[in-house]
Scaffold this active site. Structure first.
Site, mmCIF file in Angstrom:
data_model
loop_
_atom_site.group_PDB
_atom_site.id
_atom_site.type_symbol
_atom_site.label_atom_id
_atom_site.label_comp_id
_atom_site.label_asym_id
_atom_site.label_seq_id
_atom_site.Cartn_x
_atom_site.Cartn_y
_atom_site.Cartn_z
ATOM 1 N N ASP A 205 31.926 -3.618 -25.166
ATOM 2 C CA ASP A 205 31.560 -4.447 -24.107
ATOM 3 C C ASP A 205 30.655 -3.760 -23.182
ATOM 4 O O ASP A 205 30.484 -2.316 -23.330
ATOM 5 C CB ASP A 205 32.660 -5.330 -23.558
ATOM 6 C CG ASP A 205 32.066 -6.690 -23.079
ATOM 7 O OD1 ASP A 205 30.844 -6.759 -22.226
ATOM 8 O OD2 ASP A 205 32.846 -7.767 -23.414
ATOM 9 N N HIS A 282 26.327 -8.713 -24.403
ATOM 10 C CA HIS A 282 27.424 -7.829 -23.772
ATOM 11 C C HIS A 282 27.237 -6.542 -24.460
ATOM 12 O O HIS A 282 28.309 -5.786 -24.851
ATOM 13 C CB HIS A 282 28.675 -8.407 -24.204
ATOM 14 C CG HIS A 282 29.265 -9.547 -23.179
ATOM 15 N ND1 HIS A 282 29.571 -9.284 -22.194
ATOM 16 C CD2 HIS A 282 29.174 -11.016 -23.403
ATOM 17 C CE1 HIS A 282 30.095 -10.555 -21.523
ATOM 18 N NE2 HIS A 282 29.574 -11.607 -22.240
ATOM 19 N N GLU A 338 27.815 -15.611 -24.531
ATOM 20 C CA GLU A 338 26.889 -15.489 -23.051
ATOM 21 C C GLU A 338 25.678 -14.565 -23.248
ATOM 22 O O GLU A 338 25.383 -13.868 -22.443
ATOM 23 C CB GLU A 338 28.057 -14.805 -22.296
ATOM 24 C CG GLU A 338 29.078 -15.519 -21.895
ATOM 25 C CD GLU A 338 30.065 -15.142 -20.918
ATOM 26 O OE1 GLU A 338 30.254 -15.688 -19.770
ATOM 27 O OE2 GLU A 338 30.540 -13.959 -21.307
HETATM 28 C C1 ACM Z 1 34.347 -14.754 -23.405
HETATM 29 O O1 ACM Z 1 35.314 -14.895 -22.429
HETATM 30 N N1 ACM Z 1 33.033 -14.573 -22.602
HETATM 31 C C2 ACM Z 1 34.390 -14.866 -25.127
#
Ligand code: ACM
Length: 762
Positions: A205, A282, A338
Site C-alpha cells: 500500500d 494504492h 479506490e
Molecule cells: C478498502 O477498505 N479500501 C478496501
C-alpha cells in the site's frame, strides 16, 4: 443485554431432570452442575456425557496415517505431551486409552468437512474425513483446556461439528504499520484456535511495500521505508519515502523466505495465506521507486499505475510470478480499490488504450487492466480476488469479489454468478471504535461494538436463493493506520474476532447473543493465558432511545458490555443509587425526561453514570423542507430524520445522523402558528473522516413562511483541530416568539461533511 441467562437455567434444569441418584453416585453435585464446556464458535451438536478425561504425562496419541501430520498440532495442547504418534495401522484393535485420530470410513454419515469429537473417561476419539477437520477438532480440544481453571481434566462430551462457511478470514494490513513475524505467528495461532482458515495479508500500500521481490530491489530498498514511523504524521506531512538504513527510514519488509516460512506455519494450523498486491491504485510507494510506471513519469504524483504503459504489465506480471512462487494459495488478491482515475483521463497512453479497445471510459480502462491480470493469473492456475471496485466497468469473468463498501457489490456479484467474500465496513472493519471513543486510543472513526459484529449475517436477503452458494464466507479487516503496535492490533481485534468466528462457523439458526456472551466470559481467561491484549468489557453503559410517533412514546434501552450487571436508573434527574429501580427491560416514557443510570455491585457504583436526555418535543412528526438536500450517501431516515424523536449514537453511520455537504438549510413547518420557547440542534465532529461542526448556526421564525425574523445566532466553540469525537448542541431561546415556520441554517466552514440527528423544538 443479559439479565438472566436462559441457557444457564436450561442446563440446571436438565441436570436436575436426570436421575439424581445416579449423578450423585458418580459425581459430587457441585462438579456436575458447574461442568459445562464453553466453545467458540458454538459447535453444531454438543452433548454432555458422564465422566471426565484426564490428561497425564503417559497419555498416548494414535492416528490413522492420513492424519499424522495434523496430529502433530496436538503438541500445542497445553496438557498433551507425547514423543511420537503411534500409527493405527500397526494396531489391530481400537486402543482403549489415549487420544485417537481416525479417518471416517466410507459408510460414516459424517459430512466431508466435519469432525466428531468423543471424549470418554479413558480415551478421546476424533473422527473426520479430512486433515482440515482434524485440525478443527484439535482447536476445540485446545480451547476446552484453556477455558477451564484446571484444563488437564475435561468433561466427557460428544461433539459433531462443521462450518457454515468455507471461507473464514481475517486480514492484516502490514503496510500502514509493519509487524514482525513472531507477532504474525501469534495472530495465526489464535485464528486457528477459533477455526478461522484464511489469513489475508495486505502486503502493499502507499505506506510501504512489505515483500521482497528479487527482480525489483528498489521495492524493499526504498518503497518499504518512510520518513516517519507515525502513520498520521507521515500522511499529513509530505508522504515521502527513504532509503533503507538512512537515519530517517522507518518501516520494514519480509524476505521471500520469511514469507514462505509463514505460509507453512499457517498451513500446519489449517490456514491459507492469501497475499494482496495492490493495483492499479494504492501504489504510490511503487511509483516513487519506479516512476516510469506512472502516467506523469515522476515520483510523488500518482497513486495509480499507468494502464497505457506496457511496462506496467511487465512489472506486475514479474511481481506476481515471484508472489505465486511464495504463496501456493488458489487466490491471489490484487486490491483494485479506490483508484483515482483522473490521471488516466489526461494521459495519452491511457486514452489510446480506451480508443484502441473501444472502452467506454476510465472505468472500462480499469476493467481492462484487471481482466488482463486475471487472464495472467488464470494461465498460472490461480484465481483473482479483488475489492468490490473491480465491478466498475465490468467484472473479470472468473473474479471473486470482496464486498467492503457495504453489501451492495457482493449482492450484485453473487446474483450475477460470481463468488463473494462479505466484509462490509459497517460490520467487519475492526479499525472502528468498539466503545465510546472518549478515553479510547485514537482509531479511524465509526463505532462497531461486539454485539453488532455478532449480529451480522453474511447472506443478504437480496441474494437469489440459487445464488447464495456464491457467498463463500466472511472476513474482518484490520487496517492499521491507527495501530502502531502489535498490542494495539490485539486490542482492536479481540474479542471482536471471536464474534466473527462464530458468525462464520455457526449456522445462523444456532447463533444466540446471550449464549455467546456466557461462553465469552471463559474466553477472557483463554486470551489472558495466551497473553492477548484484548479490549476488556467496559463498565460504561449505552443508553439509546427509539420513538413511536403514533403512540408518542419513547422506549429507552440500556445496554452494558458487562456480564449480568445490576443496572439501576432514574428518570427524574436524580443520581442513580443501588436503591433506584433495577433495569430489567426497556423503559417506556411518554414525556420529556432525563434517564440517568449506572451499574452497581452491592451498594457500590461500578463505572460512570450514563445519561440520556429524551426529548418528546413539539416538532416530532412535522414536515421538514430541505432547502439544501442531505448527501445521498447519508440520508439516515430521509425527511423524518430530524423530527423522529430519535437521537443518533456514536457514529454517523447508525441511520439517525443525516449528512450534509454544503450548508445546512432546512425549514420546519409546525402546522399551526404557536408560541415557542426553545430550539436545540446537535452536530457531530469527527475530523478523521472529515466531519465538522458548522461554524455558526442561525434560526429564524415566521408566521407565513415568507417574512422571517432571525433570533441571535450561535457560534461553534469546538476547535476544528480537536481530533476526538465531539458533539455540540446549539441552543436557541425562542421565548416570546409566535410562529409556524422555523428556518435553521448551519455554515459549512470546512467544506466537509456536517451531521445532525434531531431538531428539538419546545
Ligand atoms: C478498502 O477498505 N479500501 C478496501
Amino acid at each position: 443485554m443479559v439479565r438472566t441467562n436462559p441457557n444457564l437455567m436450561k442446563r440446571a434444569k436438565w441436570a436436575a431432570g436426570i436421575s439424581a441418584a445416579i449423578l450423585f453416585y458418580l459425581f459430587p453435585a457441585a462438579t456436575f452442575a458447574q461442568d459445562s464446556l464453553f466453545i467458540i464458535p458454538k459447535p453444531l451438536i454438543q452433548q454432555a456425557r458422564l465422566g471426565h478425561f484426564t490428561f497425564t504425562a503417559q497419555t498416548q496419541v494414535f492416528s490413522s496415517n492420513e492424519f499424522i501430520g495434523a496430529a502433530d498440532l496436538l503438541h500445542e495442547h497445553p496438557y498433551i505431551h507425547f514423543k511420537k504418534i503411534i500409527s493405527l495401522t500397526a494396531i489391530k484393535q481400537m486402543p482403549k486409552q489415549g487420544i485417537i485420530l481416525v479417518r471416517a470410513n466410507q459408510k460414516d454419515t459424517l459430512a466431508q468437512n466435519a469432525y466428531r469429537l468423543l471424549v470418554e473417561p479413558k480415551r478421546i476419539i476424533i473422527t473426520a474425513h479430512q486433515p482440515a477437520a482434524i485440525l478443527n477438532a484439535i482447536a476445540t480440544l485446545r480451547q476446552i483446556a484453556y477455558t477451564r481453571k484446571n484444563g488437564d481434566q475435561i468433561p466427557a462430551v460428544w461433539i459433531e461439528d462443521r462450518p457454515a462457511f468455507g471461507y473464514r478470514g481475517l486480514m492484516l494490513d502490514v503496510s500502514r504499520n509493519f509487524f514482525p513475524i513472531p507477532f504474525l505467528k501469534k495472530y495465526i495461532d489464535i485464528m486457528s484456535l477459533y477455526k478461522l482458515n484464511t489469513f489475508h495479508w495486505h502486503l502493499t500500500d502507499g505506506a510501504g511495500w512489505r515483500l521482497e521481490i528479487k527482480k525489483y530491489p528498489e521495492l524493499t530498498q526504498k518503497a518499504a521505508w518512510r520518513t516517519n514511523a507515525n502513520w498520521k504524521y507521515w500522511w499529513n506531512s509530505g508522504r515521502k519515502y527513504a532509503e533503507m538504513g538512512t537515519p530517517e527510514a522507518s518501516g520494514g519488509f519480509y524476505t521471500a523466505d520469511q514469507a514462505r516460512d509463514l505460509v507453512s506455519y499457517a498451513a500446519k494450523r489449517g490456514i491459507t495465506v492469501i497475499p494482496e498486491i495492490e493495483m492499479p491504485a494504492h501504489s504510490e510507494e511503487v511509483l516513487a521507486a519506479y516512476p516510469n510506471l506512472s502516467c506523469y513519469g515522476v515520483p510523488y504524483k500518482n497513486s495509480e499505475f499507468c494502464i497505457g504503459n506496457e511496462e506496467t504489465f511487465t512489472f506486475l506480471q514479474n511481481v506476481l510470478d515471484e508472489v505465486m512462487s511464495i504463496f501456493p494459495s488458489k487466490y491471489i488478491h490484487i486490491g483494485g480499490d479506490e483508484a483515482d482515475k483522473s490521471a488516466w483521463k489526461t494521459c495519452s497512453k491511457c486514452q489510446k488504450i480506451i480508443k484502441d479497445f473501444n472502452l467506454k471510459d476510465e472505468n472500462g480502462l480499469q476493467s481492462y487492466a484487471i481482466k488482463r491480470i486475471e487472464t495472467y493469473l488464470t494461465s498460472k492456475g490461480r484465481k483473482l480476488i479483488g475489492w468490490d471496485e473491480i465491478l466498475e466497468g465490468g467484472l473479470a469473468p472468473e473474479a471473486t469479489v470482496m464486498s467492503w463498501r457495504g453489501e451492495k457489490g457482493g449482492i450484485e456479484a453473487a446474483n450475477s454468478g460470481h463468488d463473494v467474500i462479505m466484509t462490509p465496513g459497517a460490520y467487519l472493519y475492526f479499525d472502528a471504535y468498539q466503545t465510546n471513543p472518549i478515553g479510547q486510543p485514537e482509531a479511524i472513526g465509526g463505532y462497531l461494538p461486539l454485539q453488532k459484529v455478532y449480529a451480522y449475517h453474511p447472506i443478504a436477503t437480496q441474494i437469489d436463493a440459487d445464488k447464495q452458494k456464491h457467498i463463500l464466507g466472511v472476513q474482518a479487516n484490520m487496517w492499521t493506520e491507527y495501530m502502531p503496535t502489535s498490542n494495539q492490533v490485539e486490542y482492536m481485534a479481540f474479542p471482536r474476532v471471536l464474534a466473527l468466528a462464530e458468525m462464520a462457523w455457526t449456522a445462523e439458526k444456532n447463533k444466540s447473543w446471550n449464549d455467546f456472551q456466557l461462553r465469552l466470559q471463559k474466553h477472557y481467561l483463554l486470551l489472558q493465558r495466551l497473553n492477548v491484549n484484548y479490549y476488556p468489557p467496559s463498565t460504561a453503559l449505552s443508553v439509546l432511545s427509539t420513538f413511536d410517533i403514533d403512540k408518542k412514546t419513547a422506549t429507552v434501552t440500556i445496554t452494558s458490555e458487562q456480564f449480568e450487571p445490576s443496572i439501576h436508573y432514574t428518570v427524574d434527574g436524580s443520581a442513580p443509587t443501588a436503591t433506584s429501580p433495577l433495569y430489567h427491560a426497556p423503559i417506556s416514557l411518554s414525556a420529556t425526561a432525563i434517564v440517568k443510570t449506572a451499574i452497581f455491585k452491592g451498594d457500590i457504583q461500578i463505572g460512570k453514570t450514563a445519561e440520556l436526555q429524551v426529548d418528546i418535543h413539539k416538532a416530532i412528526g412535522k414536515k421538514v423542507i430541505y432547502n439544501n438536500s442531505w448527501s445521498t450517501n447519508y440520508p439516515a431516515q430521509k425527511e423524518i430524520t430530524l423530527v423522529n424523536g430519535q437521537t443518533g449514537d456514536l457514529t454517523y453511520g447508525d441511520g439517525q445522523w443525516q449528512g450534509f455537504l454544503g450548508d445546512f438549510d432546512v425549514t420546519i413547518d409546525m402546522d399551526t402558528i404557536q408560541l415557542l420557547s426553545q430550539l436545540k440542534i446537535r452536530f457531530m465532529q469527527s475530523t478523521g473522516p472529515g466531519v465538522y461542526i458548522p461554524a455558526q448556526v442561525t434560526v429564524a421564525v415566521s408566521e407565513d413562511g415568507k417574512v422571517f425574523k432571525t433570533v441571535p445566532k450561535s457560534d461553534n466553540d469546538v476547535p476544528y483541530t480537536d481530533p476526538t469525537l465531539r458533539f455540540k448542541t446549539f441552543v436557541f431561546d425562542l421565548k416570546g416568539n409566535i410562529a409556524r415556520f422555523i428556518k435553521i441554517t448551519g455554515k459549512n466552514e470546512k467544506n466537509g461533511f456536517m451531521f445532525t440527528d434531531e431538531v428539538v423544538v419546545y
